[in-house]
Design a protein around this motif. Structure first.
Motif, PDB file in Angstrom:
ATOM      1  N   GLU A 292     -19.186  -6.831  14.209  1.00 44.65           N
ATOM      2  CA  GLU A 292     -17.787  -7.236  14.271  1.00 44.65           C
ATOM      3  C   GLU A 292     -17.107  -7.099  12.935  1.00 44.65           C
ATOM      4  N   GLU A 293     -17.816  -7.429  11.875  1.00 41.99           N
ATOM      5  CA  GLU A 293     -17.201  -7.382  10.554  1.00 41.99           C
ATOM      6  C   GLU A 293     -16.823  -5.960  10.178  1.00 41.99           C
ATOM      7  N   ASP A 294     -17.744  -5.017  10.419  1.00 47.71           N
ATOM      8  CA  ASP A 294     -17.456  -3.627  10.093  1.00 47.71           C
ATOM      9  C   ASP A 294     -16.317  -3.098  10.952  1.00 47.71           C
ATOM     10  N   GLY A 295     -16.296  -3.494  12.245  1.00 45.26           N
ATOM     11  CA  GLY A 295     -15.250  -3.022  13.123  1.00 45.26           C
ATOM     12  C   GLY A 295     -13.885  -3.469  12.667  1.00 45.26           C
ATOM     13  N   ASN A 296     -13.764  -4.744  12.313  1.00 46.27           N
ATOM     14  CA  ASN A 296     -12.481  -5.252  11.853  1.00 46.27           C
ATOM     15  C   ASN A 296     -12.020  -4.528  10.606  1.00 46.27           C
ATOM     16  N   GLU A 297     -12.938  -4.263   9.703  1.00 51.87           N
ATOM     17  CA  GLU A 297     -12.559  -3.589   8.471  1.00 51.87           C
ATOM     18  C   GLU A 297     -12.105  -2.168   8.751  1.00 51.87           C
ATOM     19  N   GLN A 298     -12.799  -1.501   9.681  1.00 55.79           N
ATOM     20  CA  GLN A 298     -12.408  -0.134   9.985  1.00 55.79           C
ATOM     21  C   GLN A 298     -11.002  -0.088  10.560  1.00 55.79           C
ATOM     22  N   VAL A 299     -10.634  -1.081  11.382  1.00 60.21           N
ATOM     23  CA  VAL A 299      -9.306  -1.094  11.976  1.00 60.21           C
ATOM     24  C   VAL A 299      -8.242  -1.275  10.904  1.00 60.21           C
ATOM     25  N   LEU A 300      -8.562  -2.082   9.888  1.00 61.31           N
ATOM     26  CA  LEU A 300      -7.571  -2.411   8.877  1.00 61.31           C
ATOM     27  C   LEU A 300      -7.506  -1.405   7.748  1.00 61.31           C
ATOM     28  N   GLU A 301      -8.547  -0.602   7.571  1.00 58.90           N
ATOM     29  CA  GLU A 301      -8.594   0.291   6.425  1.00 58.90           C
ATOM     30  C   GLU A 301      -7.476   1.321   6.474  1.00 58.90           C
ATOM     31  N   LYS A 302      -6.934   1.581   5.307  1.00 59.31           N
ATOM     32  CA  LYS A 302      -5.918   2.622   5.168  1.00 59.31           C
ATOM     33  C   LYS A 302      -6.149   3.322   3.852  1.00 59.31           C
ATOM     34  N   ASP A 303      -6.428   4.611   3.918  1.00 61.49           N
ATOM     35  CA  ASP A 303      -6.657   5.382   2.698  1.00 61.49           C
ATOM     36  C   ASP A 303      -5.357   5.625   1.970  1.00 61.49           C
ATOM     37  N   THR A 304      -5.417   5.599   0.658  1.00 55.72           N
ATOM     38  CA  THR A 304      -4.277   5.985  -0.153  1.00 55.72           C
ATOM     39  C   THR A 304      -4.648   7.219  -0.950  1.00 55.72           C
ATOM     40  N   ASN A 305      -3.653   7.885  -1.460  1.00 58.77           N
ATOM     41  CA  ASN A 305      -3.857   9.129  -2.191  1.00 58.77           C
ATOM     42  C   ASN A 305      -4.689   8.876  -3.443  1.00 58.77           C
ATOM     43  N   VAL A 306      -5.712   9.687  -3.672  1.00 57.81           N
ATOM     44  CA  VAL A 306      -6.550   9.529  -4.854  1.00 57.81           C
ATOM     45  C   VAL A 306      -5.736   9.734  -6.127  1.00 57.81           C
ATOM     46  N   ASP A 307      -4.681  10.529  -6.044  1.00 56.86           N
ATOM     47  CA  ASP A 307      -3.851  10.779  -7.215  1.00 56.86           C
ATOM     48  C   ASP A 307      -2.730   9.755  -7.376  1.00 56.86           C
ATOM     49  N   GLU A 308      -2.606   8.855  -6.421  1.00 56.83           N
ATOM     50  CA  GLU A 308      -1.559   7.835  -6.496  1.00 56.83           C
ATOM     51  C   GLU A 308      -2.089   6.647  -7.285  1.00 56.83           C
ATOM     52  N   PRO A 309      -1.627   6.429  -8.505  1.00 54.34           N
ATOM     53  CA  PRO A 309      -2.181   5.352  -9.326  1.00 54.34           C
ATOM     54  C   PRO A 309      -1.844   3.990  -8.751  1.00 54.34           C
ATOM     55  N   SER A 310      -2.780   3.055  -8.876  1.00 49.93           N
ATOM     56  CA  SER A 310      -2.544   1.701  -8.416  1.00 49.93           C
ATOM     57  C   SER A 310      -1.682   0.979  -9.436  1.00 49.93           C
ATOM     58  N   GLU A 311      -1.226  -0.210  -9.057  1.00 52.05           N
ATOM     59  CA  GLU A 311      -0.376  -0.976  -9.950  1.00 52.05           C
ATOM     60  C   GLU A 311      -1.122  -1.362 -11.222  1.00 52.05           C
TER      61      GLU A 311
ATOM     62  N   PHE B 248      -1.298  18.476  -0.409  1.00 53.50           N
ATOM     63  CA  PHE B 248      -2.661  18.859  -0.766  1.00 53.50           C
ATOM     64  C   PHE B 248      -2.656  19.896  -1.880  1.00 53.50           C
ATOM     65  N   LEU B 249      -1.721  20.837  -1.813  1.00 58.63           N
ATOM     66  CA  LEU B 249      -1.613  21.845  -2.871  1.00 58.63           C
ATOM     67  C   LEU B 249      -1.293  21.194  -4.217  1.00 58.63           C
ATOM     68  N   LEU B 250      -0.451  20.167  -4.179  1.00 56.93           N
ATOM     69  CA  LEU B 250      -0.119  19.450  -5.407  1.00 56.93           C
ATOM     70  C   LEU B 250      -1.347  18.741  -5.963  1.00 56.93           C
ATOM     71  N   ILE B 251      -2.135  18.151  -5.064  1.00 55.85           N
ATOM     72  CA  ILE B 251      -3.360  17.470  -5.487  1.00 55.85           C
ATOM     73  C   ILE B 251      -4.333  18.467  -6.115  1.00 55.85           C
ATOM     74  N   LEU B 252      -4.499  19.633  -5.462  1.00 55.17           N
ATOM     75  CA  LEU B 252      -5.404  20.649  -5.988  1.00 55.17           C
ATOM     76  C   LEU B 252      -4.940  21.139  -7.355  1.00 55.17           C
ATOM     77  N   GLN B 253      -3.629  21.282  -7.520  1.00 50.86           N
ATOM     78  CA  GLN B 253      -3.101  21.722  -8.806  1.00 50.86           C
ATOM     79  C   GLN B 253      -3.433  20.709  -9.899  1.00 50.86           C
ATOM     80  N   ARG B 254      -3.276  19.416  -9.585  1.00 47.23           N
ATOM     81  CA  ARG B 254      -3.588  18.378 -10.571  1.00 47.23           C
ATOM     82  C   ARG B 254      -5.079  18.369 -10.904  1.00 47.23           C
ATOM     83  N   GLU B 255      -5.922  18.540  -9.884  1.00 53.90           N
ATOM     84  CA  GLU B 255      -7.359  18.570 -10.124  1.00 53.90           C
ATOM     85  C   GLU B 255      -7.733  19.776 -10.983  1.00 53.90           C
ATOM     86  N   GLU B 256      -7.105  20.928 -10.697  1.00 49.66           N
ATOM     87  CA  GLU B 256      -7.383  22.124 -11.485  1.00 49.66           C
ATOM     88  C   GLU B 256      -6.961  21.937 -12.941  1.00 49.66           C
ATOM     89  N   GLU B 257      -5.771  21.357 -13.149  1.00 52.17           N
ATOM     90  CA  GLU B 257      -5.298  21.119 -14.511  1.00 52.17           C
ATOM     91  C   GLU B 257      -6.223  20.167 -15.264  1.00 52.17           C
TER      92      GLU B 257
END
Length: 256
Positions: A30-49, A226-235
């Motif tokens: 149950e615990e894993d299921g609830n977490e999976q429902v709530l999880e939301k991925d954010t952009n790896v290049d999007e800095p956190s606060e 995605f192209l923007l992300i790839l460009q940043r990773e390449e740089e």
């Protein structure tokens, strides 16, 4: 894609799917299921606060005092003379696939009376128990990639570190957010800025999904992103290469 019924689902939804169709829905973890429902991925290049926050030396010292006053254990942070600081982070391991560890078995001799003098190194795989956590003592400049290496050494895992990724987990407005940390991000700095609360910020080690992607399934705005992300990773990759060669060049010039 399941070989049994050709059912296709998102890899984060796997834990919610019962391929054997037995038992009532939700009878699993149950615990894993609830977490999976709530999880939301954010952009790896999007800095956190926290990643956007810059602190001077006086602010770092003040933050460390506030952090130490809020914890109920002896896992304090300490300020070093060189301006860096040290402390503990807790990482939860949520691995879906088994990990490989070394195993040395002594092979019996093929000829009677002549035992084999050496052991043969082998690999064995096992699943880490759910809810496995590990505390690591690290420095403020310790990078996320180094944390992954340290965790694998602690559990004697011999899989390639690139198979794994460190995630930042946070809860806000009854929503769970996951963000994959970049290799050069500093987990202890994030821990200090966020404070000791595990709900505000926690760290999770998960598989780094690197399988083939069906790009035709995405919209044009998504593909542009995605192209923007790839460009940043390449740089960033080019910057690291130039920095490495510049360092080698400087050392050779000093030697000359």
């Amino acid at each position: 894609l399941s070989p049994d019924c050709s059912f296709t689902c998102h890899y984060r939804c796997r834990a919610l799917v019962r391929l054997d169709c037995s038992g009532p829905p939700g009878a699993g973890d149950e615990e894993d299921g609830n977490e999976q429902v709530l999880e939301k991925d954010t952009n790896v290049d999007e800095p956190s606060e926290w990643e956007k926050t810059e602190l001077d030396q006086a602010q770092v010292e003040q933050r460390i005092k506030e952090y130490n006053s809020q914890i109920n254990s002896n896992l304090f942070m300490s300020l070093n003379k060189d301006g860096s600081y040290a402390g503990f982070i807790k990482v939860q391991l949520k691995l879906v696939r088994p990990v490989a560890v070394p195993a040395t078995n002594r092979v019996p001799s093929l000829q009677a009376g002549r035992p084999h003098p050496q052991g043969v190194k082998r690999r064995t795989s096992f699943y880490l128990p759910k809810g496995t956590v590990k505390h690591l003592h690290i420095l403020s400049h310790t990078r996320a990639s180094e944390v992954i290496d340290a965790l694998l050494r602690k559990f004697t895992v011999i899989d390639n570190p690139r198979k794994f990724a460190l995630f930042e987990r946070s809860e806000k407005d009854e929503q769970v957010y996951l963000r994959k940390l970049g290799d050069d991000e500093q987990p202890l700095r994030l821990r200090l800025l966020a404070g000791p609360s595990e709900k505000v910020l926690s760290f999770i080690l998960k598989e780094n999904e690197t399988g083939e992607v069906n790009w035709d399934a995405f919209t044009l705005p998504e593909l542009h992103n995605f192209l923007l992300i790839l460009q940043r990773e390449e740089e960033e990759h080019v910057r690291r290469l130039r920095q490495r060669y510049a360092c080698c060049r400087q050392k050779m010039q000093e030697a000359l």
